[in-house]
Structure formats: structure tokens, C-alpha cells
Design an enzyme around this catalytic site. Sequence first.
Site, PDB file in Angstrom:
ATOM      1  N   GLU A  68       0.816  -0.980   0.055  1.00 32.27           N
ATOM      2  CA  GLU A  68      -0.139   0.064   0.055  1.00 32.27           C
ATOM      3  C   GLU A  68       1.043   1.169  -0.126  1.00 32.27           C
ATOM      4  OE1 GLU A  68      -2.438   2.630  -0.220  1.00 32.27           O
ATOM      5  OE2 GLU A  68      -3.306   0.754  -0.292  1.00 32.27           O
ATOM      6  N   ASP A 117      -6.850   2.174  -8.381  1.00 36.11           N
ATOM      7  CA  ASP A 117      -7.201   3.744  -8.819  1.00 36.11           C
ATOM      8  C   ASP A 117      -7.316   3.840 -10.581  1.00 36.11           C
ATOM      9  OD1 ASP A 117      -6.842   6.240  -9.700  1.00 36.11           O
ATOM     10  OD2 ASP A 117      -5.615   6.646  -7.963  1.00 36.11           O
ATOM     11  N   ASP A 153     -15.216  -2.366 -10.417  1.00 34.10           N
ATOM     12  CA  ASP A 153     -16.748  -2.014 -10.777  1.00 34.10           C
ATOM     13  C   ASP A 153     -16.545  -1.095 -11.815  1.00 34.10           C
ATOM     14  OD1 ASP A 153     -15.746   0.117  -9.176  1.00 34.10           O
ATOM     15  OD2 ASP A 153     -17.977   0.628  -8.830  1.00 34.10           O
ATOM     16  N   THR A 192     -13.695  -7.477  -0.923  1.00 35.53           N
ATOM     17  CA  THR A 192     -12.850  -6.291  -0.293  1.00 35.53           C
ATOM     18  C   THR A 192     -14.052  -5.251   0.242  1.00 35.53           C
ATOM     19  OG1 THR A 192     -13.053  -4.569  -2.197  1.00 35.53           O
ATOM     20  CG2 THR A 192     -11.186  -6.654  -2.095  1.00 35.53           C
ATOM     21  N   GLU A 193     -13.374  -4.230   1.034  1.00 42.66           N
ATOM     22  CA  GLU A 193     -14.356  -3.190   1.425  1.00 42.66           C
ATOM     23  C   GLU A 193     -15.182  -2.437   0.435  1.00 42.66           C
ATOM     24  OE1 GLU A 193     -10.874  -2.978   4.499  1.00 42.66           O
ATOM     25  OE2 GLU A 193     -11.279  -3.083   2.434  1.00 42.66           O
TER      26      GLU A 193
END
Length: 212
Positions: A68, A117, A153, A192-193
Site C-alpha cells: 500500500e 485507482d 466495478d 474487499t471493502e
Amino acid sequence: MRLRNVPGSREAIADSPLAVNEPVLLKGNWSKEFGNGHPVRIEIGMGKGKFITTLAQQNPDINYVGIEKYSSVLIRAIEKCKELDVPNLRFIRMDAEYICDVFEKGEVDRIYLNFSDPWPKDRHVKRRLTSKQFFQRYDAILKEDGIVEFKTDNDSLFQFSLEQVAEAEWHLTEQTWDLHRDERLMKGNVMTEYEEKFSAMGNPIHKLIAGR
């Protein structure tokens, strides 16, 4: 989206036994870091770590490394792991551009990319984690039969990613524009969140799996 700075996050990450502060020293030696010869799988852009932490708990015979870029996000993952027993999990704060400095050829078994991203501006194409430039980096660290799994998405990013797989001269093992309606590919799926959030909003989740 602007990330809120978390005071002291870099210091807390440096002090955590789950964080690797000088990962370049482990290139070719991750088996020593984990104390075993189990496969190593990495998630690039792991966010708050729900996905990779869940995998580490479910699969004690696989080693996981979460990468990350932002310390203000990574610290949340570390905080969540304080009460968990996850000896097969490590975190690195770094830019994904430098993964070839951290992993040796054939050292990684699988790469996960989740809700990356989209970098929508044309001048930022090379920064997308599914660009052919990044597939070249993945080729340099994955074992011969290693794979990349990608979920998003974002329609435009997914279409771009499908095209980049071909341009990078990789092949698609699996692809779906609506993962949650694909009973076969949903088996064992860890959300995932962002996946929980977007699917709850009715957004279809797209997924591809690519190999060489």
C-alpha cells in the site's frame, strides 16, 4: 478523493512487527522472512487490508504480502491485525512501481489487484496497475505458472485491462462482467471493502484472471 493524514502513522508502521521497512533486503529471501518455503502471494493497493487479511487467516500454508502506497491507509490494516494471529502476513508501504526491487524472478505465486485507482487521464495510463507496463513488472516476479487476478466495478478500466492483457501478450484464463452472478467464479470469493460497498449499490463487479 483526498486522504486524511493520520499523525504518527509512519512511525507506527515502522514499529509494527507486521511491517517490512526495508523490503529490498528481502529480494530473493522472502522464505527466510516467513521461515518457510510456502508460496508467496501479494496484493497491490491493499487499502485497509480486509481482503488479504481474510486470505491469510483462511490459508495458513500460503504467505501474503500486502502493498500500500499511503501510510494513512496502511495503518488501518495494521491496527485491525493487532488482535489477530497472522504469522503468514506482512505489509509494505511503497509505490507499486518498485515491486521488481523487492521480489526476485519467480518468487511470487499470485498477484491480486482489487479496485485499483483508474487513473482516468490519458497521460496517466502507465500508472494503471493493469497497464502493459505493469504486466511487464508482473512478468519479472511471477513464477512461470503464476497469475494475476483483478476486480473492479469501473467499466472503462475493465475494458482497458482486457485490451492490455492482449497487448502484453498474456492470455485471459477467466473473465466476467458480473462476478456476483457467476456461480462458478464466486466460489471462494473474498470481498474487499469496496466490493461490499459497490455491490450493495447494485454495481456489477468485473473480474479477470490472466497468465502468460
